[in-house]
Design an enzyme around this catalytic site. Structure first.
Site, PDB file in Angstrom:
ATOM      1  N   VAL A  21      29.916  69.806  58.229  1.00  0.00           N
ATOM      2  CA  VAL A  21      30.911  70.338  56.920  1.00  0.00           C
ATOM      3  C   VAL A  21      32.043  69.376  56.994  1.00  0.00           C
ATOM      4  CG1 VAL A  21      31.903  72.068  55.924  1.00  0.00           C
ATOM      5  CG2 VAL A  21      29.723  72.533  57.264  1.00  0.00           C
ATOM      6  N   PRO A  22      31.928  68.379  56.236  1.00  0.00           N
ATOM      7  CA  PRO A  22      32.990  67.129  56.390  1.00  0.00           C
ATOM      8  C   PRO A  22      34.284  67.472  55.820  1.00  0.00           C
ATOM      9  CG  PRO A  22      31.316  66.890  54.415  1.00  0.00           C
ATOM     10  CD  PRO A  22      30.968  68.016  55.206  1.00  0.00           C
ATOM     11  N   CYS A  23      34.956  68.440  56.231  1.00  0.00           N
ATOM     12  CA  CYS A  23      36.408  68.697  56.165  1.00  0.00           C
ATOM     13  C   CYS A  23      37.273  67.198  56.252  1.00  0.00           C
ATOM     14  CB  CYS A  23      37.072  69.943  56.531  1.00  0.00           C
ATOM     15  SG  CYS A  23      36.970  69.772  58.363  1.00  0.00           S
ATOM     16  N   HIS A  24      36.759  66.555  56.965  1.00  0.00           N
ATOM     17  CA  HIS A  24      37.490  65.379  57.291  1.00  0.00           C
ATOM     18  C   HIS A  24      37.588  64.197  56.078  1.00  0.00           C
ATOM     19  CE1 HIS A  24      33.259  63.982  58.357  1.00  0.00           C
ATOM     20  NE2 HIS A  24      33.783  62.791  57.962  1.00  0.00           N
TER      21      HIS A  24
END
Length: 150
Positions: free
Chosen positions: A117-120
């Site tokens: 889950v690409p919160c970056h």
């Protein structure tokens, strides 16, 4: 249940339940490797491919555990394409709550399934990186990795 793997960015703890990944987090001082399964091995393999620039998306069954608002934010994060970025405000607008930038930031902060889950990929509106659970150095490296391998 969980399993721990050594990766290019340090030890990652992969939590799972009922054949779904429920968490990925960094751990420093953990005594055991938990119980590895074919699912956690697959996650580790896909993460290694991602870190090598060979994988742009994940084929992993995940289960998001959080509030309805958090799940709405995390599902929106899953729509940010590899190599692209979005601001906290962009995400707030996309979920239909344009004034919820800080709440979006808190949902990012509480993202249980890092990297997949690409919160970056979420940054401040002024282009600054903002925060990241794995540290700003790793966030910067992940964004650079994706930019190089588009």
């Amino acid at each position: 249940m969980y399993a721990v793997y050594n990766t290019k960015i340090g030890k990652l703890k992969i939590s799972y339940a009922d054949n779904f990944i429920t968490g990925i987090s960094k751990v420093d001082d953990i005594q055991d490797n938990g119980i590895r399964t074919s699912l956690t091995d697959k996650v580790n393999s896909e993460l290694e491919e991602y870190f090598e620039g060979k994988r742009k998306s994940f084929d992993i069954p995940i289960k998001l555990i959080g509030t309805e608002f958090q799940k709405k934010v995390w599902n929106e994060l899953l729509k940010i394409p590899y190599g692209k970025k979005a601001s906290y405000k962009d995400i707030a607008i996309r979920i239909g709550n344009p004034k919820a930038c800080r709440a979006v930031g808190m949902a990012n902060h509480n993202n249980p399934i890092l990297i997949i889950v690409p919160c970056h990929r979420v940054i401040n509106g002024n282009g600054q990186l903002g925060g990241y659970a794995l540290g700003l150095d790793i966030k910067k490296k992940l964004l650079e990795l994706e930019k190089e391998n588009i």
